[in-house]
Design an enzyme around this catalytic site. Structure first.
Site: not given
Ligand SMILES: Cc1cc2nc3c(=O)[nH]c(=O)nc-3n(C[C@H](O)[C@H](O)[C@H](O)COP(=O)(O)O)c2cc1C
Ligand SMILES: Cc1cc2nc3c(=O)[nH]c(=O)nc-3n(C[C@H](O)[C@H](O)[C@H](O)COP(=O)(O)OP(=O)(O)OC[C@H]3O[C@@H](n4cnc5c(N)ncnc54)[C@H](O)[C@@H]3O)c2cc1C
Lengths: 264, 306
Positions: B22, B132
């Site tokens: 997300s 959150c």
């Molecule tokens: C720019 C950005 C925006 C994100 N926005 C959300 C969000 O709106 N809701 C949510 O549940 N997680 C959000 N996340 C978390 C990601 O979905 C994910 O759980 C987290 O980045 C860890 O995974 P990754 O290391 O593969 O990015 C966001 C992450 C990033 C980098």
């Protein structure tokens, strides 16, 4: 907007001045699609460190090639500067909204600060041949020029330097103000790109003289395609944000907050 | 040898275990000319709230040495009504499964958003973003309090028969009570994990690199934290686990599957490599071939004792 992913091939790498590098990259798809002001998102590492791509304006392009011209600032641009002929450059693009060309009878004034000259070099090429125009470039000193001497001559670029080592002594917005006086009320459209303080001054001047302007902005960016909302800039009314990658990088100067607090 | 990539999660079958994280994949269509949707089992949208949220002051993203990034987007989104009006038509319906991430600052907000989304036909399910601040509880993370988690999942479960995933924060003193609470109230998948709270400083200018000062730390450095949480959750409950945190290669995916995950969310990796889904799927299939495994799903939980 339909960006493509393309593996470009470096054909030439030159140093324009100390710390300013120009890569000529063969990338027929992106070169064929790009409009001045649009950018490519460039992968600088073959692995994941540094992690993010680097946004770079599309410079002069044609013939299946495009130029990336950049100042070496940190790790990413240093890695990019190390690309040699034959090396690949992983890019997505063209991205974002470019410059709108002026209406008939309106004189385009291209106003660049430092490395901000890059998108304007392409605009200068894409404007109709023979169209009256003015191209102004401000740099600190002639040792840090962002275009070669021969380009300055060939493109009729008027240079301003802070130290007076070349051309007009002073900043490029002052030079622009003088130029506007000379044009004496003729209809103009300003196309600007440069560092924050320059844009702040430019906006002030445009407001004082009620001149329309489009500016290209540079801010840290994530995805480059409007998905992550990292590259937000404050709207001029300070009620909400616009995205540089999607709504810009080129904005009407009246649409965005260009005060010093908004451009840290 | 052809490796079977399909995975079953309760009532749903996904073409592959790969999902989007997300917030990293927008409303689902921003990458459409760049990403191969066939490699994805589903997408999870940016988190949607009851009302539009403008997001945090810029800068909103920075890098950290070692391949990490920190974001402080501040859950910017157009709100559920705007989403239904403007974004639904662009979703990759039919190309892959679609899960809507839902966020709120209290139980009622989650329910309101889900009830509105129930009017939209094609949604495959929801992921509740519980990482959150809980406004009513003085801003503590909702997802860190098992009672709050239980209450939200119970209320949302009553509002929808669709697939329901629950995404949790890594800031947990103990993971078991929280995942047990979510599973006990009817969560069909648990996503572990959201970002860690992080911060970076520009020492030359003596200023924070992010407008909000702190943000969410993600990318490869998050992987060990997420892996431990996935493993701990898999020990505690039987529901499918969706891994999220630092997946950038097929072998990262395999690690998470072995630790107990069934789904694998690709997040930050899209900012580096838009071809990640196809590449990562291929790398996982290559691993399976090397090990004589015919179904990707057979890797789930197959961690051997030392
Ligand atoms: C720019 C950005 C925006 C994100 N926005 C959300 C969000 O709106 N809701 C949510 O549940 N997680 C959000 N996340 C978390 C990601 O979905 C994910 O759980 C987290 O980045 C860890 O995974 P990754 O290391 O593969 O990015 C966001 C992450 C990033 C980098
Ligand atoms: C649309 C657009 C077009 C651009 N065109 C050009 C160009 O043609 N030539 C050129 O020299 N530069 C251009 N820039 C700026 C260029 O992207 C940065 O200088 C570059 O990303 C710095 O990377 P680094 O690793 O060397 O610096 P670092 O400071 O090590 O970078 C750390 C992080 O901050 C980001 N960052 C740092 N400075 C900037 C900046 N000024 N703007 C955006 N992100 C930044 C980096 O992308 C990276 O994510 C453009 C920026 C944008 C948004």
């Amino acid at each position: 907007m339909s960006p493509v992913a393309e593996m470009g091939i470096v054909e030439e790498q030159i140093e324009i001045s100390e710390g300013v590098v120009e890569l000529t990259v063969r990338a027929p798809e992106i070169a064929g699609l790009s409009r001045a002001g649009q950018f490519v998102h460039v992968r600088v590492s073959t692995g994941f460190d540094p992690f993010l791509r680097r946004p770079m304006s599309v410079g002069p392009c044609g013939d299946g090639r495009l130029k990336l011209i950049f100042a070496i600032r940190g790790r990413g641009t240093r890695l990019l500067a190390g690309k040699l002929p034959g090396n690949t450059v992983d890019m997505i693009g063209p991205l974002g909204r470019g410059f709108d060309h002026p209406e008939e009878g309106v004189i385009p004034l291209l106003v660049a600060g430092g490395i901000g000259v890059v998108p304007l070099l392409l605009l200068n090429e894409q404007l109709p041949v023979g169209l009256e125009r003015d191209f102004l470039l401000g740099v600190r000193s002639r040792t840090v020029l962002t275009v070669t001497d021969s380009e300055i001559e060939r493109r009729h670029i008027s240079v301003a330097t802070d130290d007076g080592s070349l051309g007009y002594r002073g900043d490029v917005v002052q030079l622009l103000a003088r130029r506007l006086d000379e044009l004496d009320g003729r209809k103009v459209n300003i196309y600007g790109c440069g560092p924050g303080p320059m844009l702040t001054f430019l906006k002030r001047l445009c407001q004082e003289r009620s001149i329309p302007a489009q500016v290209s902005l540079e801010v840290p960016m994530g995805c480059g395609v409007g998905a992550c909302q990292s590259c937000a800039v404050l709207k001029a009314d300070r009620k909400g944000y616009l995205l540089v990658c999607q709504d810009g990088p080129v904005f009407d100067i009246d649409a965005v907050d260009l005060s010093p607090e908004a451009l840290p | 040898m052809k490796v079977d990539t399909t995975v079953r999660m309760g009532s749903l079958e996904l073409r592959t275990p790969l999902l989007t994280g997300s917030g990293t994949f927008g409303y689902g269509d921003e990458f459409h000319t760049l990403v191969d949707y066939r490699a994805l089992g589903g997408i999870v949208t940016k988190s949607i709230s009851a009302h539009p949220r403008p997001g945090n002051p810029p800068p909103r993203i920075c890098e950290t040495p070692g391949g990490g990034i920190i974001n402080s987007i501040g859950l910017a989104n157009i709100g559920v009504d705007g989403f239904i009006a403007d974004k639904v038509s662009a979703l990759p319906i039919g190309e892959t499964r679609v899960f809507i991430s839902v966020v709120g600052d209290a139980v009622e907000e989650y329910v309101t958003v889900v009830e509105k989304l129930e009017q939209v036909d094609w949604v495959d399910g929801y992921e509740l973003n519980l990482s959150c601040p809980n406004v009513k509880q003085g801003g503590l993370d909702i997802g860190g309090d098992w009672r709050a988690v239980a209450a939200i999942v119970r209320e949302v479960r009553a509002a929808t028969g669709r697939f329901l995933a629950v995404k949790l924060t890594p800031h947990q003193p103990r993971i078991a009570p929280v995942v047990e609470a979510a599973a006990g109230e009817g969560a069909e998948a648990l996503t572990l994990t959201n970002t860690l709270v992080g911060m970076a400083v520009d020492v030359e200018r003596r200023r924070p690199l992010l407008g909000a000062v702190t943000g969410g730390y993600s990318g490869p450095p998050l992987k060990p934290v997420a892996l431990a949480m996935v493993w701990q959750a898999a020990q505690a409950v039987d529901v499918p686990i969706w891994a999220s945190g630092g997946i950038v290669t097929g072998l990262d995916g395999v690690e998470f599957l072995l630790a107990g995950a069934s789904g694998l969310q690709l997040g930050s990796v899209f900012f580096a490599d838009t071809k990640a889904p196809g590449r990562i799927l291929q790398e996982m299939c290559d691993y399976c071939e090397r090990h004589g495994i015919t179904r990707l799903a057979d890797l789930t939980g197959k961690l051997e004792p030392l």
